[in-house]
Design an enzyme around this catalytic site. Structure first.
Site, short mmCIF file in Angstrom:
data_model
loop_
_atom_site.label_atom_id
_atom_site.label_comp_id
_atom_site.label_asym_id
_atom_site.label_seq_id
_atom_site.Cartn_x
_atom_site.Cartn_y
_atom_site.Cartn_z
N SER C 31 0.82 -1.21 0.00
CA SER C 31 0.00 0.00 0.00
C SER C 31 0.86 1.26 0.00
O SER C 31 1.85 1.36 0.72
CB SER C 31 -0.90 0.00 1.23
OG SER C 31 -1.62 1.21 1.30
N GLY C 82 1.09 11.84 4.05
CA GLY C 82 -0.15 12.32 4.66
C GLY C 82 -1.38 11.74 3.98
O GLY C 82 -2.45 12.34 3.97
N ASN C 137 -5.34 -0.01 7.64
CA ASN C 137 -4.09 0.68 7.99
C ASN C 137 -4.28 1.43 9.29
O ASN C 137 -4.77 2.56 9.30
CB ASN C 137 -3.70 1.63 6.86
CG ASN C 137 -2.52 2.50 7.22
OD1 ASN C 137 -1.83 2.24 8.22
ND2 ASN C 137 -2.26 3.52 6.43
N CYS C 140 -0.42 4.21 10.38
CA CYS C 140 0.26 5.27 9.64
C CYS C 140 0.73 6.35 10.60
O CYS C 140 -0.07 6.96 11.31
CB CYS C 140 -0.66 5.88 8.59
SG CYS C 140 0.18 7.21 7.71
N THR C 203 5.69 1.38 8.36
CA THR C 203 6.97 2.08 8.52
C THR C 203 7.29 2.40 10.00
O THR C 203 6.40 2.48 10.83
CB THR C 203 6.95 3.40 7.74
OG1 THR C 203 5.82 4.17 8.14
CG2 THR C 203 6.88 3.15 6.25
C1 LIG Z 1 5.63 6.68 0.24
C2 LIG Z 1 4.95 5.61 1.03
C3 LIG Z 1 3.58 5.67 1.26
C4 LIG Z 1 2.93 4.70 2.01
N1 LIG Z 1 1.57 4.75 2.18
C5 LIG Z 1 0.92 3.75 2.86
C6 LIG Z 1 -0.51 3.73 2.98
O1 LIG Z 1 -1.21 4.57 2.44
N2 LIG Z 1 -1.09 2.72 3.69
C7 LIG Z 1 -0.34 1.74 4.29
O2 LIG Z 1 -0.90 0.85 4.92
N3 LIG Z 1 1.00 1.72 4.17
C8 LIG Z 1 1.65 2.70 3.48
N4 LIG Z 1 3.03 2.66 3.34
C9 LIG Z 1 3.78 1.59 4.00
C10 LIG Z 1 4.13 0.43 3.03
O3 LIG Z 1 2.98 -0.20 2.55
C11 LIG Z 1 5.03 -0.61 3.73
O4 LIG Z 1 4.32 -1.15 4.83
C12 LIG Z 1 6.34 -0.03 4.21
O5 LIG Z 1 6.83 0.92 3.30
C13 LIG Z 1 7.42 -1.09 4.43
O6 LIG Z 1 7.71 -1.79 3.26
P1 LIG Z 1 8.96 -1.41 2.28
O7 LIG Z 1 10.15 -1.33 3.14
O8 LIG Z 1 9.00 -2.51 1.27
O9 LIG Z 1 8.63 -0.09 1.66
C14 LIG Z 1 3.68 3.64 2.57
C15 LIG Z 1 5.07 3.58 2.34
C16 LIG Z 1 5.71 4.53 1.58
C17 LIG Z 1 7.20 4.42 1.36
#
Ligand SMILES: Cc1cc2nc3c(=O)[nH]c(=O)nc-3n(C[C@H](O)[C@H](O)[C@H](O)COP(=O)(O)O)c2cc1C
Ligand SMILES: Cc1cc2nc3c(=O)[nH]c(=O)nc-3n(C[C@H](O)[C@H](O)[C@H](O)COP(=O)(O)OP(=O)(O)OC[C@H]3O[C@@H](n4cnc5c(N)ncnc54)[C@H](O)[C@@H]3O)c2cc1C
Ligand SMILES: Cc1cc2nc3c(=O)[nH]c(=O)nc-3n(C[C@H](O)[C@H](O)[C@H](O)COP(=O)(O)OP(=O)(O)OC[C@H]3O[C@@H](n4cnc5c(N)ncnc54)[C@H](O)[C@@H]3O)c2cc1C
Ligand SMILES: Cc1cc2nc3c(=O)[nH]c(=O)nc-3n(C[C@H](O)[C@H](O)[C@H](O)COP(=O)(O)O)c2cc1C
Ligand code: FES
Ligand code: FES
Lengths: 295, 314, 314, 295
Positions: C31, C82, C137, C140, C203
């Site tokens: 996501s 955001g 989610n 966040c 994150t």
């Molecule tokens: C720019 C960005 C936007 C994100 N937006 C969301 C979101 O809207 N909803 C959500 O559940 N996770 C969101 N995440 C978290 C990711 O889905 C993921 O859980 C997190 O980045 C860890 O995985 P990665 O290390 O492969 O990026 C976002 C991550 C990034 C980098």
């Protein structure tokens, strides 16, 4: 111990996956056979940690070469550098292969451990040497062979590699140039005897070749373990140079330890750092059965 | 004091004070990455170093965990050393005398499996000469005994802090665990219990798996994650704690350059400790000190202290 | 269904099931890093993708935070987007019809500032066709309203899960926050409240500072840390949760290769989501799927499911 | 949009800190003036993210070049690559500089915004062009100048740089070779007028040079903001190509936004992505006062 930035003279592929790196240093480097350096592409962000490479050859007080196998991220990054490129280098690290009288200290350490395990004592002054090189472990023993030869110690080399191609990558031609007796084995039989080099080694000892000899071995963990077993079975003194994942190379992270027989109370001395307490150990001291040490 | 000491020139703009202790500059080696300091004598001028924290010292020597103990990850490394150390007694007898010749602050990092262990180690160290302060390591994730890590519970951490403060003949720094939901709760509890300063962060609990062998890469299973990878988390925690706590903070986590150190100082740390970077760049502490001097020049600062917590909110 | 669909060949050894949903393989886009899927249509064959989670959808469209919203760190990046999104209604009306042509599982990631917000969004999404599941989610870190993040409190998270499960016309996945002391407490509470599956991790809260401007690099101040830097923490959390929870897990955090994905699978994840790596390697999902096929060949596996949680303890 | 691995033809330093990178592609690349690519040393571990570079020149269907300033980790890593090296490339991205009739669409978008801000409307069909290049922003507008010239649109170039040396690094010689009127300013006065290039630009407009003209500008944020102010003061249409930190370059991370005037309810449209909604915007739409956008 010097922490410096060396300049690449050449970084040449010998056979695919094996390279010879020659470095020029600003300052004079005192290095002995069996010692190693921690190297990394200068100021590279990733990977972070430097990689341990044995000093392969000394070309002059300010020029050394290293023979290495391109495996993972660190050695790949090194492989990409060309002439004039910069390398962060910390050296010379670890103990050196003991020759002649220097062997006494190792014998002493080993015999302390042996009194535990009940092994037989060694002859006090071995006049013969058996050098076992497995794969890229060869990089640690080329200078040793030359040193033994110079000291007029009767030396035989047992050289094992995966294939003819790998043997060439591991510096076979440099060993041949020494003009010492050399037994060869490759896993696939493409050069020399087919199988592990521990087979001709064992035959040699069975035939009495181990009398008054010290075995010096460097190679993969499983091979070192097997060499140690064979040496013990034939009551031949054996030194091995071991590998461990290294954080620092100068004794401070305590990450590179191996388990050894220990006399100390509470087992405090049960782990030794490969980087400063080794990388060369008396084989009898190693607790090979600590299986986690294999990689 | 040695000849070197008298000839080492310090940039007085970098001097800082924590709990009454004077540091020539805010740059220290972090516990567990700086050995007993002596390992660096051949690599850097220890007299130029602000200070360092020793490897975690326990009442009795510890042999540590079986290998493999470390594995590199992207931007960092995992370790499960298991606090191999010579023991507080041997430190006092064998290491401290050798450290006396250097003009640097020695912080004894203290570890135990129980409150009593900690107090026993502190009592042994109270005898030592040349220790500037204690740093209570209540946040090591790599020891199986003791069940829950003391450092993750504000109540347990405050209780130990109180006891340690009473036992300690020197100022007490408590080192915070980052493996918590709200680091400010922990910080507040420990500060109220009497700590003179806080250092943060210790390592984050992590794991790496060898997918071919199908085993954890570390013998211990999990390990502590350190290095540049964790810096953003560490800076955030210092920033959060600085907002609610009055006592001085020492920032730790992934520092490898002067700019990295300054992030912590701006976020609210009076000093910093450098850990993992010492392994791959053994002279990094000296480079960071030089970089701080440059920063003072560039920004026209009279004292680095003016920068502590000086971040401008958006 | 499209022409492509019928010609795309799937490796049946990679098929997995989560809460009754069939996935052609365990590889999904995470996501917030995969938009509404359509952005990738020109880059990869969406029919080969196991599935993806949409950008967090709220009942009303959100404009997000002022820039700068992202900053790169060592091994990762911080973001404070955001939750800019088109809103649940527009997603159903404008995006879902376009997604119908692809043979991939669409997971609607749902976000709100209050329990009611979440339920409202779910009700809007219940009308949509072609959504395989919801992913809540609750973790966040980049939205100021609401005070404490719901996802950091087992009680609040369980309460929301229960309500959402009742409202949801589809299986419910709950996405866990890593910013907690004990992720297993959170996981247990959410599982007991009726979640069909868990995904983890979101994150980690971090911060980066521009030391020359003396300001946070992100306008929001703090941001969420993602990328390879956090993988060891994510693998550890999946491993911990897998030990105490029966429902399926989806592993997330720093995956950039098949080997990375396998770490999560061995630790106990049935499937994985790839986030940040899509930015710098837009075809990474395809590469990971190919890599899993190679792994099955090499290890002589009949099904990747045999590997789930198959780590050998030391 | 193509995601591919390109091979380096050359990667040449023009002046210290400025380089010209020429890449060969396996496939034909359709790129237009003002578009950009996301580039990174192939499979490099660090930094992770690709960097945005404008297409500087098209040498053939499979060969493009890029002009870049070596700033931080990403461009430093690119600078280290040599001929034959590999580059991960995603391209061609973003919108292109509109010329002639294409300007209508931009005028429309701009005038919607202008009705908010009360700016005067533009003449419908500008037959003149003013190209403003600030520093390495020049990379985005060389092909634009050539395109304007080919379309027989009267074009003047305002070229600003920090110094003579930087101007050369920013491709000054290539601009001179076009043989178009060119006003030059350097911050240190080492070449052309001393000061910012916005000074001669302002004089030019004051003297009526903006009649029937469109300003095309690319350069640092503060300069773009100043150009927009000047254009607005003299009621001249103005297009700017903007920079923002980019996560992906293809619209999916929503990290590269800038604030714009918005008609949409709830302000949902208040942020636009530089990578896909731009990088070229009508200057009047930009909410320059959102100070956080400066870097
Ligand atoms: C720019 C960005 C936007 C994100 N937006 C969301 C979101 O809207 N909803 C959500 O559940 N996770 C969101 N995440 C978290 C990711 O889905 C993921 O859980 C997190 O980045 C860890 O995985 P990665 O290390 O492969 O990026 C976002 C991550 C990034 C980098
Ligand atoms: C004292 C000492 C001296 C050494 N001398 C030499 C030398 O002269 N020449 C030389 O080529 N090597 C030598 N080595 C080994 C060398 O340090 C490692 O091969 C190197 O660190 C691997 O780094 P990498 O970045 O290539 O691999 P990493 O990225 O660290 O690992 C990549 C992959 O390779 C595997 N791997 C790592 N190390 C080994 C290994 N030793 N054997 C098999 N697989 C491994 C890992 O499990 C991983 O899958 C020496 C090691 C020590 C401790
Ligand atoms: C659409 C677009 C087209 C572009 N075209 C070009 C081009 O053709 N040629 C070119 O050289 N550049 C171009 N840029 C800018 C280029 O992308 C950045 O300079 C580059 O990303 C910086 O990466 P880095 O790794 O060098 O610096 P980073 O490591 O990302 O940053 C290093 C340091 O540089 C600073 N920094 C980063 N970006 C800038 C900046 N833009 N200005 C000033 N300081 C900065 C950072 O604050 C940091 O201190 C373009 C940008 C965009 C958005
Ligand atoms: C190998 C290793 C051993 C460590 N041992 C200790 C220790 O004994 N006591 C302690 O308080 N912290 C210990 N730490 C944590 C560091 O002091 C520091 O808090 C952490 O590594 C984060 O900083 P860094 O990213 O700069 O390494 C150790 C860290 C490493 C990498
Ligand atoms: S590698 Fe650090 S102690 Fe040996
Ligand atoms: S850079 Fe990702 S949306 Fe623009």
């Amino acid at each position: 111990m010097i922490d410096t930035v060396a300049i690449i003279e050449t970084n040449r592929e010998l056979t695919p996956g094996y390279r010879l790196l020659t470095l020029n240093f600003e300052q004079e480097i005192a290095a002995r056979a069996g010692q190693f350096a921690m190297l990394k592409a200068h100021a590279a962000f990733e990977p972070l940690l430097r990689r341990a490479l044995a000093v392969y050859r000394i070309h002059g007080p300010r020029q050394l070469s290293f023979l290495y196998q391109v495996l993972g991220r660190g050695t790949q990054a090194l492989a990409e550098l060309g002439t004039g490129g910069k390398v962060d280098a910390l050296l010379a690290l670890g103990n050196a292969w003991p020759i002649g009288d220097e062997l006494r200290e190792f014998q002493f350490i080993a015999s302390r451990a042996m009194s535990h395990t009940g092994e037989a004592a060694q002859s006090d002054r071995p006049r013969k040497a058996i050098v076992v090189a497995g794969g890229i472990g060869s990089a640690s023993v080329l200078m040793l062979c030359a040193g033994l030869q110079a000291a007029h110690i009767e030396t035989e080399i047992f050289f094992g590699a995966a294939s003819h191609r790998v043997a060439l990558g591991c510096g076979l031609e440099d060993f041949r140039a020494l003009d010492l007796p050399l037994a060869l084995a490759t896993d696939d039989g493409s050069l020399g005897e087919k199988g592990f080099v521990t087979a001709p080694l064992e035959r040699h000892l069975r035939a009495g070749g181990g009398a008054d000899a010290t075995i010096y071995a460097c190679g993969p963990w499983v091979m070192m373990r097997r060499v140690a077993e064979i040496a013990a079975a034939f009551h031949v003194a054996c030194l091995v140079s071991l590998e461990a994942p290294m954080g620092c190379g100068f004794g401070v992270c305590v990450g590179c330890v191996i388990a050894v027989e220990s006399d100390a109370p509470l087992g405090y001395e049960s782990y030794k750092r490969v980087c400063v307490d080794g990388s060369i150990f008396a084989a009898q001291r190693i607790r090979w059965e600590v299986n986690a040490m294999t990689h | 004091m040695s000849e070197t000491l008298r000839t080492t020139k310090h940039d007085s703009r970098l001097a800082v004070e924590i709990a009454g202790i004077h540091f020539n500059n805010p740059v220290m080696g972090a516990s567990g990455t700086f050995g007993y300091g002596l390992e660096f004598a051949g690599l850097i001028d220890l007299n130029r170093l602000g200070g360092f924290a020793t490897k975690g010292l326990s009442a009795r020597p510890l042999s540590g965990n079986p290998p493999p103990r470390i594995v590199e990850t992207h931007g960092g490394m995992l370790n499960a050393i298991g606090l191999q150390n010579v023991g507080a007694r041997a430190f006092v007898e064998e290491k401290l005398p050798l450290l006396a010749q250097y003009d640097t602050r020695v912080i004894a990092n203290v570890f135990g499996y129980s409150d009593d262990d900690y107090l026993e180690a502190i009592n042994m160290l109270n005898d030592g000469e040349g220790i500037a302060a204690y740093e209570l390591n209540i946040s090591c994730p790599n020891v199986k005994e003791g069940g829950i890590v003391i450092g993750n519970s504000p109540v347990a951490a405050a209780r130990l802090t109180e006891k340690a403060k009473r036992a300690a003949a020197r100022p007490l720094i408590v080192k915070l665990s980052p493996n918590v939901t709200d680091v400010t709760l922990l910080a507040r509890a420990i500060a109220e219990a009497g700590a003179d300063a806080l250092s943060l962060i210790n390592t984050l609990v992590g794991m790496a798996i060898d997918v071919n062998a199908r085993r954890p890469r570390l013998n211990y299973g999990t390990g502590g994650l350190s290095g540049p990878a964790i810096r953003p988390i560490a800076v955030r925690m210092v920033y959060e704690v600085a907002k609610v706590i009055r006592i001085p903070l020492i920032g730790i986590g992934g520092i490898a350059s002067a700019s990295d150190a300054l992030e912590f100082i701006l976020a609210g740390a009076t000093a910093v400790q450098i850990g993992t970077a010492n392994y791959y760049d053994p002279r990094v502490t000296m480079k960071v000190i030089d970089g701080l001097t440059d920063y003072c020049d560039r920004q026209g600062l009279e004292s680095i202290n003016a920068m502590v917590g000086s971040i401008i909110e958006r």
